[in-house]
Design a protein around this motif. Structure first.
Motif, mmCIF file in Angstrom:
data_model
loop_
_atom_site.group_PDB
_atom_site.id
_atom_site.type_symbol
_atom_site.label_atom_id
_atom_site.label_comp_id
_atom_site.label_asym_id
_atom_site.label_seq_id
_atom_site.Cartn_x
_atom_site.Cartn_y
_atom_site.Cartn_z
ATOM 1 N N LEU A 51 -18.019 9.817 5.118
ATOM 2 C CA LEU A 51 -17.321 10.657 4.658
ATOM 3 C C LEU A 51 -16.110 9.777 5.195
ATOM 4 N N ALA A 52 -16.049 9.009 6.407
ATOM 5 C CA ALA A 52 -15.197 7.742 6.812
ATOM 6 C C ALA A 52 -14.309 7.399 5.511
ATOM 7 N N HIS A 53 -15.483 6.388 5.464
ATOM 8 C CA HIS A 53 -15.006 5.517 3.777
ATOM 9 C C HIS A 53 -14.680 6.618 2.930
ATOM 10 N N ALA A 54 -15.794 7.503 1.985
ATOM 11 C CA ALA A 54 -14.852 7.930 1.319
ATOM 12 C C ALA A 54 -13.460 9.202 1.619
ATOM 13 N N ALA A 55 -12.826 8.859 3.306
ATOM 14 C CA ALA A 55 -11.665 9.505 2.730
ATOM 15 C C ALA A 55 -10.709 8.719 3.066
ATOM 16 N N VAL A 56 -10.856 7.318 3.179
ATOM 17 C CA VAL A 56 -9.872 6.503 3.530
ATOM 18 C C VAL A 56 -9.298 5.949 0.947
ATOM 19 N N ASN A 57 -11.128 6.280 0.464
ATOM 20 C CA ASN A 57 -10.833 5.726 -0.725
ATOM 21 C C ASN A 57 -9.486 6.872 -1.285
ATOM 22 N N LEU A 58 -10.241 8.642 -1.128
ATOM 23 C CA LEU A 58 -10.154 9.461 -1.415
ATOM 24 C C LEU A 58 -8.251 9.723 -1.643
ATOM 25 N N LEU A 59 -7.320 9.070 0.054
ATOM 26 C CA LEU A 59 -6.007 9.172 0.745
ATOM 27 C C LEU A 59 -5.598 7.632 -0.280
ATOM 28 N N ASN A 60 -5.932 6.889 -0.055
ATOM 29 C CA ASN A 60 -5.477 5.865 -0.224
ATOM 30 C C ASN A 60 -5.276 6.270 -2.322
ATOM 31 N N GLU A 61 -6.397 6.938 -3.255
ATOM 32 C CA GLU A 61 -6.261 7.132 -4.832
ATOM 33 C C GLU A 61 -5.068 7.759 -5.248
ATOM 34 N N TYR A 62 -4.959 8.552 -3.144
ATOM 35 C CA TYR A 62 -4.000 9.527 -4.311
ATOM 36 C C TYR A 62 -2.115 9.158 -3.779
ATOM 37 N N GLU A 63 -1.996 8.403 -2.375
ATOM 38 C CA GLU A 63 -0.998 7.558 -2.677
ATOM 39 C C GLU A 63 -0.856 6.413 -3.796
ATOM 40 N N ASP A 64 -1.602 5.730 -3.506
ATOM 41 C CA ASP A 64 -1.804 4.687 -4.888
ATOM 42 C C ASP A 64 -0.764 5.461 -5.963
ATOM 43 N N LEU A 96 -6.267 14.640 -2.865
ATOM 44 C CA LEU A 96 -5.407 15.229 -1.555
ATOM 45 C C LEU A 96 -6.017 16.066 -0.678
ATOM 46 N N VAL A 97 -6.599 17.208 -0.900
ATOM 47 C CA VAL A 97 -7.227 18.014 -0.480
ATOM 48 C C VAL A 97 -8.234 17.835 -0.298
ATOM 49 N N ALA A 98 -9.015 17.283 -1.088
ATOM 50 C CA ALA A 98 -10.795 16.408 -0.666
ATOM 51 C C ALA A 98 -10.127 15.937 0.573
ATOM 52 N N GLY A 99 -9.403 14.442 -0.041
ATOM 53 C CA GLY A 99 -9.203 13.267 1.383
ATOM 54 C C GLY A 99 -8.624 14.018 3.070
ATOM 55 N N LEU A 130 -6.197 7.081 12.776
ATOM 56 C CA LEU A 130 -5.571 6.197 12.303
ATOM 57 C C LEU A 130 -5.159 4.870 11.426
ATOM 58 N N LEU A 131 -6.392 4.426 11.354
ATOM 59 C CA LEU A 131 -6.342 3.398 10.187
ATOM 60 C C LEU A 131 -6.596 4.040 9.131
ATOM 61 N N VAL A 132 -7.422 5.610 9.211
ATOM 62 C CA VAL A 132 -6.556 6.080 7.815
ATOM 63 C C VAL A 132 -6.006 6.271 7.238
ATOM 64 N N ILE A 133 -5.127 7.023 8.398
ATOM 65 C CA ILE A 133 -3.653 7.722 7.936
ATOM 66 C C ILE A 133 -3.136 6.678 7.819
#
Length: 296
Positions: A51-64, A96-99, A130-133
């Motif tokens: 889940l932590a890895h997925a959260a990083v990916n989801l938020l990264n996709e949204y930000e990009d 974003l909501v999923a992340g 903190l790293l994820v965010i």
């Protein structure tokens, strides 16, 4: 493609195997210490890692996508994101909501282990969140932090966090395993930034491929890749890792091939894709074989 499919693709499921391998190193260390954890705690650790890895990916996709980087990136099978949001822009809010939701689940699991194990979980857990965010929006603007952050997240945070969560102690073996994972993951992110150099520069990112140039960065890739294998050898010679860990050295020949081939492949996309693919295989195989070697 529906929005739900876009959300799944944005989590980059093909790459989520890295997280359970890092958690698996923590499990292998716990077993080596003679402290087999409960099945419930083991499942929670592995679920939290994925889940932590997925959260990083989801938020990264949204930000990009929001920054416009997705529109400039030359995607490869190993870099440049999934491309799901440029195809379905309306899915951005769902991603974003999923992340955020996925990260909230990670925090909930972390709070359980904080209650169970105490302060060390707080330090590692808070660092991980903190790293994820901060990764996509802030860390990618600092060359050194951009190099170290991915490795820190999957190495010290995930490997050592798994060790503590499973009730084991932080011994020399745990530290070596965390460092090997850190070196390999930082190397993976660095090499995958090579095809993204021009798009990342336009989006305001400042990683080492941009500041040093791709050829200098390729030498650092080689240093990190060979250092990970060298550390395994050193740990075996000093008795920190069991002799079975030599299985992880089976990936040394393809690792050497990567270091020789990468500088000449930088300007040739097809050759570079082969190098990137081999590099992913080397990373995953090294971690899997190290887990097996420790567990024998």
């Amino acid at each position: 493609m529906s929005e739900s499919v876009a959300v799944v693709r944005s989590s980059r499921p093909n790459f989520l195997i890295l997280a359970p391998l890092c958690a698996g190193l923590g499990l292998a260390v716990a077993w080596q210490q003679g402290l087999p954890p409960s099945l419930f705690h083991t499942l929670l650790v592995f679920i939290g890692a994925v889940l932590a890895h997925a959260a990083v990916n989801l938020l990264n996709e949204y930000e990009d996508f929001v920054s416009g980087l997705d529109m400039m990136t030359r995607r490869t099978p190993f870099s440049g994101g999934s491309g799901s949001l440029p195809e379905i822009p309306s899915a951005a809010r769902s991603v974003l909501v999923a992340g955020i939701g996925t990260l909230a689940l990670v925090v909930a699991i972390g709070l359980y282990f904080l209650w169970l194990r105490g302060l060390p979980m707080l330090v590692l857990g808070a660092t991980g969140v903190l790293l994820v965010i901060t990764y996509t929006r802030w860390i990618t603007r600092s060359p050194l932090l951009c190099l170290l952050a991915p490795g820190m997240g999957f190495g010290p945070v995930m490997v050592l966090g798994s060790v503590i969560a499973l009730g084991a102690r932080l011994d020399a073996m745990a530290l070596v395993c965390a460092t090997v994972a850190m070196l390999l993951v930082s190397e993976l992110l660095l090499i995958n930034q090579i095809p993204d150099e021009e798009a990342d520069r336009k989006a305001g990112r400042r990683h080492l491929v941009i500041t040093l140039g791709a050829r200098s960065a390729s030498r650092l890739v080689a240093d990190l890749l060979l250092a990970s294998h060298g550390l395994i050898v050193l740990a075996m010679l000093t008795g920190v890792l069991p002799l079975g860990s030599a299985l992880a050295l089976l990936t040394l020949p393809p690792a050497l091939w990567i270091t020789r081939r990468l500088p000449n492949a930088i300007d040739h996309p097809e050759d570079l894709n082969r190098v990137l693919g081999t590099n992913v295989a080397v990373l995953l195989a090294t971690l899997a074989l190290l887990i097996l070697g420790i567990s024998l």
